[in-house]
Design an enzyme around this catalytic site. Sequence first.
Site, PDB file in Angstrom:
ATOM      1  N   ASP A   1      -8.359   9.429  -7.570  1.00 50.37           N
ATOM      2  CA  ASP A   1      -8.520   8.231  -6.751  1.00 50.37           C
ATOM      3  C   ASP A   1     -10.006   8.032  -6.444  1.00 50.37           C
ATOM      4  OD1 ASP A   1      -6.380   6.528  -4.727  1.00 50.37           O
ATOM      5  OD2 ASP A   1      -8.518   6.446  -4.260  1.00 50.37           O
ATOM      6  N   ILE A   2     -10.451   6.777  -6.502  1.00 55.87           N
ATOM      7  CA  ILE A   2     -11.873   6.469  -6.314  1.00 55.87           C
ATOM      8  C   ILE A   2     -12.289   6.605  -4.836  1.00 55.87           C
ATOM      9  CG2 ILE A   2     -11.723   3.959  -5.901  1.00 55.87           C
ATOM     10  CD1 ILE A   2     -13.951   3.645  -8.035  1.00 55.87           C
TER      11      ILE A   2
ATOM     12  N   ASN B   1       3.344   3.781  -1.816  1.00 63.17           N
ATOM     13  CA  ASN B   1       3.270   2.653  -0.888  1.00 63.17           C
ATOM     14  C   ASN B   1       3.921   1.433  -1.535  1.00 63.17           C
ATOM     15  OD1 ASN B   1       1.799   4.172   1.011  1.00 63.17           O
ATOM     16  ND2 ASN B   1      -0.128   3.729  -0.042  1.00 63.17           N
TER      17      ASN B   1
ATOM     18  N   GLY C   1       1.372  -0.535   2.817  1.00 63.96           N
ATOM     19  CA  GLY C   1      -0.029  -0.240   2.529  1.00 63.96           C
ATOM     20  C   GLY C   1      -0.396  -0.349   1.064  1.00 63.96           C
TER      21      GLY C   1
ATOM     22  N   SER D   1      -1.968  -1.726  -2.164  1.00 62.72           N
ATOM     23  CA  SER D   1      -3.095  -2.616  -2.456  1.00 62.72           C
ATOM     24  C   SER D   1      -3.232  -2.923  -3.943  1.00 62.72           C
ATOM     25  CB  SER D   1      -4.409  -2.014  -1.917  1.00 62.72           C
ATOM     26  OG  SER D   1      -4.690  -0.799  -2.560  1.00 62.72           O
TER      27      SER D   1
ATOM     28  N   HIS E   1       2.348   3.326  -8.381  1.00 61.78           N
ATOM     29  CA  HIS E   1       1.567   4.556  -8.481  1.00 61.78           C
ATOM     30  C   HIS E   1       2.016   5.520  -7.402  1.00 61.78           C
ATOM     31  CE1 HIS E   1      -0.479   1.512  -6.070  1.00 61.78           C
ATOM     32  NE2 HIS E   1      -0.917   2.493  -5.285  1.00 61.78           N
TER      33      HIS E   1
ATOM     34  N   HIS F   1       0.659   8.655  -5.163  1.00 62.29           N
ATOM     35  CA  HIS F   1      -0.513   9.419  -4.730  1.00 62.29           C
ATOM     36  C   HIS F   1      -0.126  10.904  -4.670  1.00 62.29           C
ATOM     37  CE1 HIS F   1      -2.762   5.871  -2.962  1.00 62.29           C
ATOM     38  NE2 HIS F   1      -1.535   5.378  -2.942  1.00 62.29           N
TER      39      HIS F   1
HETATM   40  P1  AMP Z   1      -2.313   1.767  -2.692  1.00 60.51           P
HETATM   41  O1  AMP Z   1      -3.133   1.382  -1.494  1.00 60.51           O
HETATM   42  O2  AMP Z   1      -1.156   2.657  -2.406  1.00 60.51           O
HETATM   43  O3  AMP Z   1      -1.932   0.527  -3.501  1.00 60.51           O
HETATM   44  O4  AMP Z   1      -3.264   2.655  -3.590  1.00 60.51           O
HETATM   45  C1  AMP Z   1      -4.206   2.129  -4.463  1.00 60.51           C
HETATM   46  C2  AMP Z   1      -5.212   3.213  -4.679  1.00 60.51           C
HETATM   47  O5  AMP Z   1      -6.001   2.877  -5.805  1.00 60.51           O
HETATM   48  C3  AMP Z   1      -6.186   3.413  -3.511  1.00 60.51           C
HETATM   49  O6  AMP Z   1      -6.057   4.738  -3.003  1.00 60.51           O
HETATM   50  C4  AMP Z   1      -7.553   3.167  -4.147  1.00 60.51           C
HETATM   51  O7  AMP Z   1      -8.559   4.015  -3.640  1.00 60.51           O
HETATM   52  C5  AMP Z   1      -7.271   3.424  -5.617  1.00 60.51           C
HETATM   53  N1  AMP Z   1      -8.175   2.780  -6.538  1.00 60.51           N
HETATM   54  C6  AMP Z   1      -8.569   1.480  -6.527  1.00 60.51           C
HETATM   55  N2  AMP Z   1      -9.415   1.244  -7.553  1.00 60.51           N
HETATM   56  C7  AMP Z   1      -9.552   2.410  -8.219  1.00 60.51           C
HETATM   57  C8  AMP Z   1     -10.293   2.825  -9.360  1.00 60.51           C
HETATM   58  N3  AMP Z   1     -11.066   1.962 -10.051  1.00 60.51           N
HETATM   59  N4  AMP Z   1     -10.204   4.113  -9.764  1.00 60.51           N
HETATM   60  C9  AMP Z   1      -9.430   4.979  -9.090  1.00 60.51           C
HETATM   61  N5  AMP Z   1      -8.702   4.666  -8.003  1.00 60.51           N
HETATM   62  C10 AMP Z   1      -8.769   3.400  -7.565  1.00 60.51           C
END
Ligand code: AMP
Length: 114
Positions: free
Chosen positions: A30-31, A87, A93, A95, A100, A102
Site C-alpha cells: 500500500d502506498i 472496505n 471507507g 476509496s 481489495h 488489506h
Molecule cells: P480503500 O480505502 O479500502 O479503498 O483502500 C484503497 C487503498 O489503496 C488505500 O489504502 C490507498 O493507500 C491505496 N492506494 C491508492 N493508490 C495506490 C497506489 N498507487 N499504490 C498502492 N496503493 C495505493
Amino acid sequence: MTKTLFERIIAREIPSQIVYEDDLVFAFKDITPQAPTHVLIVPKKPIARIAEAAATDHQTLGHLLLKAAEVAEKIGLKESGYRLVINNGADGGESVPHLHCHILGGRKMAWPPG
Ligand code: AMP
C-alpha cells in the site's frame, strides 16, 4: 471501459512494489501504509466491491482469501498475527472501486476499528 487504478497497477502502467502475483490475484504494498506492514491483495478481475461480487466469483474470492493468508505468512506476519480488511462503499471507507483486501500487521490492532 476505463481501467481501474488497480488494473493499471496490475498492467504495470503504474509502478508498485509487487509482493505476489498469479493468474487470479495480485498483491502489492500500500502506498500509504496504515501499519508497519500493509499490503493489498486484489483479484485481477475488476470486481468493484464485495457487494457486487457474483456467485460465479466464488473461486476467485476463495483464492483471494487463501492467498491473503499465504502472503501474510510470506511477509512474516503469521506468528505475530495480522488483520485482513475489506472496505465496502462510502461508510466502509472504500476509496478505490476495485475489490481489495488489506493485509495489515507489525503492530497490535485496535478493536473496535475506527
Ligand atoms: P480503500 O480505502 O479500502 O479503498 O483502500 C484503497 C487503498 O489503496 C488505500 O489504502 C490507498 O493507500 C491505496 N492506494 C491508492 N493508490 C495506490 C497506489 N498507487 N499504490 C498502492 N496503493 C495505493
